[in-house]
Design a protein around this motif. Sequence first.
Motif, PDB file in Angstrom:
ATOM      1  N   THR A   1       0.808  -1.224   0.000  1.00  0.00           N
ATOM      2  CA  THR A   1       0.000   0.000   0.000  1.00  0.00           C
ATOM      3  C   THR A   1       0.840   1.273   0.000  1.00  0.00           C
ATOM      4  O   THR A   1       0.407   2.288  -0.545  1.00  0.00           O
ATOM      5  CB  THR A   1      -0.941   0.031   1.219  1.00  0.00           C
ATOM      6  N   LEU A   2       2.031   1.230   0.587  1.00  0.00           N
ATOM      7  CA  LEU A   2       2.839   2.449   0.644  1.00  0.00           C
ATOM      8  C   LEU A   2       3.183   3.006  -0.741  1.00  0.00           C
ATOM      9  O   LEU A   2       3.112   4.223  -0.938  1.00  0.00           O
ATOM     10  CB  LEU A   2       4.112   2.204   1.460  1.00  0.00           C
ATOM     11  N   PRO A   3       3.581   2.181  -1.735  1.00  0.00           N
ATOM     12  CA  PRO A   3       3.856   2.767  -3.059  1.00  0.00           C
ATOM     13  C   PRO A   3       2.672   3.536  -3.645  1.00  0.00           C
ATOM     14  O   PRO A   3       2.860   4.599  -4.257  1.00  0.00           O
ATOM     15  CB  PRO A   3       4.199   1.540  -3.917  1.00  0.00           C
ATOM     16  N   PHE A   4       1.461   3.029  -3.463  1.00  0.00           N
ATOM     17  CA  PHE A   4       0.293   3.737  -3.985  1.00  0.00           C
ATOM     18  C   PHE A   4       0.027   5.018  -3.193  1.00  0.00           C
ATOM     19  O   PHE A   4      -0.394   6.032  -3.766  1.00  0.00           O
ATOM     20  CB  PHE A   4      -0.926   2.817  -3.950  1.00  0.00           C
ATOM     21  N   LEU A   5       0.281   4.975  -1.901  1.00  0.00           N
ATOM     22  CA  LEU A   5       0.148   6.194  -1.106  1.00  0.00           C
ATOM     23  C   LEU A   5       1.145   7.252  -1.552  1.00  0.00           C
ATOM     24  O   LEU A   5       0.832   8.447  -1.581  1.00  0.00           O
ATOM     25  CB  LEU A   5       0.352   5.872   0.380  1.00  0.00           C
ATOM     26  N   VAL A   6       2.346   6.829  -1.919  1.00  0.00           N
ATOM     27  CA  VAL A   6       3.366   7.773  -2.386  1.00  0.00           C
ATOM     28  C   VAL A   6       2.936   8.404  -3.712  1.00  0.00           C
ATOM     29  O   VAL A   6       3.106   9.614  -3.923  1.00  0.00           O
ATOM     30  CB  VAL A   6       4.729   7.074  -2.531  1.00  0.00           C
ATOM     31  N   ILE A   7       2.384   7.608  -4.621  1.00  0.00           N
ATOM     32  CA  ILE A   7       1.917   8.146  -5.903  1.00  0.00           C
ATOM     33  C   ILE A   7       0.837   9.196  -5.680  1.00  0.00           C
ATOM     34  O   ILE A   7       0.860  10.292  -6.264  1.00  0.00           O
ATOM     35  CB  ILE A   7       1.393   7.008  -6.799  1.00  0.00           C
ATOM     36  N   ILE A   8      -0.122   8.881  -4.820  1.00  0.00           N
ATOM     37  CA  ILE A   8      -1.197   9.833  -4.524  1.00  0.00           C
ATOM     38  C   ILE A   8      -0.638  11.074  -3.839  1.00  0.00           C
ATOM     39  O   ILE A   8      -1.029  12.208  -4.152  1.00  0.00           O
ATOM     40  CB  ILE A   8      -2.272   9.152  -3.652  1.00  0.00           C
ATOM     41  N   ALA A   9       0.285  10.874  -2.898  1.00  0.00           N
ATOM     42  CA  ALA A   9       0.886  12.014  -2.191  1.00  0.00           C
ATOM     43  C   ALA A   9       1.663  12.909  -3.150  1.00  0.00           C
ATOM     44  O   ALA A   9       1.612  14.138  -3.032  1.00  0.00           O
ATOM     45  CB  ALA A   9       1.804  11.504  -1.078  1.00  0.00           C
ATOM     46  N   ASP A  10       2.382  12.315  -4.103  1.00  0.00           N
ATOM     47  CA  ASP A  10       3.103  13.122  -5.094  1.00  0.00           C
ATOM     48  C   ASP A  10       2.140  13.985  -5.901  1.00  0.00           C
ATOM     49  O   ASP A  10       2.394  15.175  -6.137  1.00  0.00           O
ATOM     50  CB  ASP A  10       3.893  12.211  -6.040  1.00  0.00           C
ATOM     51  N   ALA A  11       1.031  13.379  -6.342  1.00  0.00           N
ATOM     52  CA  ALA A  11       0.054  14.126  -7.142  1.00  0.00           C
ATOM     53  C   ALA A  11      -0.559  15.274  -6.335  1.00  0.00           C
ATOM     54  O   ALA A  11      -0.691  16.399  -6.831  1.00  0.00           O
ATOM     55  CB  ALA A  11      -1.037  13.176  -7.635  1.00  0.00           C
ATOM     56  N   ILE A  12      -0.907  14.994  -5.077  1.00  0.00           N
ATOM     57  CA  ILE A  12      -1.498  16.040  -4.233  1.00  0.00           C
ATOM     58  C   ILE A  12      -0.480  17.132  -3.946  1.00  0.00           C
ATOM     59  O   ILE A  12      -0.800  18.324  -3.950  1.00  0.00           O
ATOM     60  CB  ILE A  12      -2.022  15.421  -2.928  1.00  0.00           C
ATOM     61  N   SER A  13       0.745  16.738  -3.697  1.00  0.00           N
ATOM     62  CA  SER A  13       1.799  17.711  -3.412  1.00  0.00           C
ATOM     63  C   SER A  13       2.062  18.614  -4.611  1.00  0.00           C
ATOM     64  O   SER A  13       2.259  19.832  -4.458  1.00  0.00           O
ATOM     65  CB  SER A  13       3.077  16.978  -3.004  1.00  0.00           C
ATOM     66  N   LEU A  14       2.063  18.046  -5.812  1.00  0.00           N
ATOM     67  CA  LEU A  14       2.256  18.860  -7.015  1.00  0.00           C
ATOM     68  C   LEU A  14       1.076  19.807  -7.242  1.00  0.00           C
ATOM     69  O   LEU A  14       1.263  20.933  -7.721  1.00  0.00           O
ATOM     70  CB  LEU A  14       2.451  17.951  -8.231  1.00  0.00           C
ATOM     71  N   TYR A  15      -0.112  19.358  -6.881  1.00  0.00           N
ATOM     72  CA  TYR A  15      -1.264  20.264  -6.990  1.00  0.00           C
ATOM     73  C   TYR A  15      -1.123  21.418  -5.993  1.00  0.00           C
ATOM     74  O   TYR A  15      -1.440  22.571  -6.308  1.00  0.00           O
ATOM     75  CB  TYR A  15      -2.560  19.510  -6.740  1.00  0.00           C
ATOM     76  N   GLY A  16      -0.640  21.112  -4.789  1.00  0.00           N
ATOM     77  CA  GLY A  16      -0.369  22.177  -3.826  1.00  0.00           C
ATOM     78  C   GLY A  16       0.673  23.140  -4.343  1.00  0.00           C
ATOM     79  O   GLY A  16       0.571  24.357  -4.139  1.00  0.00           O
ATOM     80  N   SER A  17       1.684  22.616  -5.031  1.00  0.00           N
ATOM     81  CA  SER A  17       2.699  23.487  -5.633  1.00  0.00           C
ATOM     82  C   SER A  17       2.091  24.371  -6.716  1.00  0.00           C
ATOM     83  O   SER A  17       2.444  25.550  -6.843  1.00  0.00           O
ATOM     84  CB  SER A  17       3.826  22.627  -6.225  1.00  0.00           C
TER      85      SER A  17
ATOM     86  N   ASP B   1      14.001   9.099 -13.107  1.00  0.00           N
ATOM     87  CA  ASP B   1      13.643   9.872 -11.916  1.00  0.00           C
ATOM     88  C   ASP B   1      12.480   9.220 -11.178  1.00  0.00           C
ATOM     89  O   ASP B   1      12.370   9.334  -9.956  1.00  0.00           O
ATOM     90  CB  ASP B   1      13.255  11.303 -12.302  1.00  0.00           C
ATOM     91  N   ILE B   2      11.618   8.550 -11.939  1.00  0.00           N
ATOM     92  CA  ILE B   2      10.389   7.991 -11.373  1.00  0.00           C
ATOM     93  C   ILE B   2      10.586   6.564 -10.886  1.00  0.00           C
ATOM     94  O   ILE B   2      10.166   6.206  -9.776  1.00  0.00           O
ATOM     95  CB  ILE B   2       9.257   8.036 -12.418  1.00  0.00           C
ATOM     96  N   LEU B   3      11.234   5.725 -11.696  1.00  0.00           N
ATOM     97  CA  LEU B   3      11.330   4.298 -11.380  1.00  0.00           C
ATOM     98  C   LEU B   3      12.050   4.004 -10.062  1.00  0.00           C
ATOM     99  O   LEU B   3      11.505   3.281  -9.219  1.00  0.00           O
ATOM    100  CB  LEU B   3      12.001   3.555 -12.537  1.00  0.00           C
ATOM    101  N   PRO B   4      13.260   4.544  -9.815  1.00  0.00           N
ATOM    102  CA  PRO B   4      13.916   4.247  -8.522  1.00  0.00           C
ATOM    103  C   PRO B   4      13.107   4.749  -7.327  1.00  0.00           C
ATOM    104  O   PRO B   4      13.066   4.082  -6.285  1.00  0.00           O
ATOM    105  CB  PRO B   4      15.257   4.981  -8.632  1.00  0.00           C
ATOM    106  N   ALA B   5      12.478   5.928  -7.473  1.00  0.00           N
ATOM    107  CA  ALA B   5      11.679   6.462  -6.375  1.00  0.00           C
ATOM    108  C   ALA B   5      10.490   5.562  -6.071  1.00  0.00           C
ATOM    109  O   ALA B   5      10.085   5.424  -4.914  1.00  0.00           O
ATOM    110  CB  ALA B   5      11.193   7.874  -6.724  1.00  0.00           C
ATOM    111  N   PHE B   6       9.926   4.941  -7.109  1.00  0.00           N
ATOM    112  CA  PHE B   6       8.788   4.037  -6.907  1.00  0.00           C
ATOM    113  C   PHE B   6       9.234   2.710  -6.303  1.00  0.00           C
ATOM    114  O   PHE B   6       8.607   2.187  -5.384  1.00  0.00           O
ATOM    115  CB  PHE B   6       8.073   3.809  -8.237  1.00  0.00           C
ATOM    116  N   ILE B   7      10.328   2.165  -6.804  1.00  0.00           N
ATOM    117  CA  ILE B   7      10.784   0.848  -6.335  1.00  0.00           C
ATOM    118  C   ILE B   7      11.171   0.889  -4.860  1.00  0.00           C
ATOM    119  O   ILE B   7      10.854  -0.030  -4.096  1.00  0.00           O
ATOM    120  CB  ILE B   7      11.955   0.355  -7.201  1.00  0.00           C
ATOM    121  N   LYS B   8      11.855   1.950  -4.447  1.00  0.00           N
ATOM    122  CA  LYS B   8      12.337   1.971  -3.062  1.00  0.00           C
ATOM    123  C   LYS B   8      11.206   2.079  -2.049  1.00  0.00           C
ATOM    124  O   LYS B   8      11.397   1.738  -0.882  1.00  0.00           O
ATOM    125  CB  LYS B   8      13.341   3.092  -2.850  1.00  0.00           C
TER     126      LYS B   8
END
Length: 257
Positions: free
Chosen positions: A152-168, A195-202
């Motif tokens: 579940t954490l990888p999907f939470l990170v994807i959602i958090a990235d999208a929300i954070s970019l919207y805040g930006s 830039d995306i793949l390593p951040a997602f895998i970790k």
Amino acid sequence: MLHFPPLPENTRLFLRDTGEMSRFIGRFFAEGLRPRYEVAEFIHQCFAIGYKSLPLIGLTAFIIGLVLTMQLHPTMVYYGIEAQIPAMVGIAIIREIGPILTALIFAGKIGSSIGAELGSMKVTEQIDAMEVSGTNPFKYLVVTRTFAAMLTLPFLVIIADAISLYGSYLGVNIYENLSFHLFYEKILDYLFFMDILPAFIKTFFFGFAVGIIGCFKGYYSNKGTEGVGRSANSAVVVSSVAIFILDLIAVQITDLL
């Protein structure tokens, strides 16, 4: 014959815990990858661990994106490169800030929750009762929670990235009028697949660390209610340190590639 001085107490405790943790992880893979699978409990834990963490993580991500943009804007204007704010914020959030902050919030909320829950079950002898009744408590409690945290954490990170970019995006529009399409186009112009793949895998490893450490601390809790509090606290601390160590290793591997 050489006589070495005895190791300090803290060092001996650290080595003992490291050994026990290694055995615990080995048992996780030995029992977690073979039937019988606790599918219903796994789905329930995905809901409890993932879905219920979304409001806190989403709110934090939005604030981080907004504040980061507002903090960067004066400096970028001073150097005359304010047009690069979307690209800088996007790369920083997707590559590092998003995964790390989300994982740390996840560790604080879920790591402490798992440690306290399993610690309470341990001191009240509920785990022993499960063994007597014929249920495998390790598979039911540890395997399901660890796999749920890891997935579940990888999907939470994807959602958090999208929300954070919207805040930006909202932060940029406080100072100037920039369209939504142009904002994300500026980000994508400087964002690459590596830039995306390593951040997602970790993030899978972050989730595994939070889940297995929280379960380990709770599963071997003792000394009554005091031990439960200590388990929850140490689960958060050790998980946070593990996240930083794993991130450092991931950055080194990414640089080599």
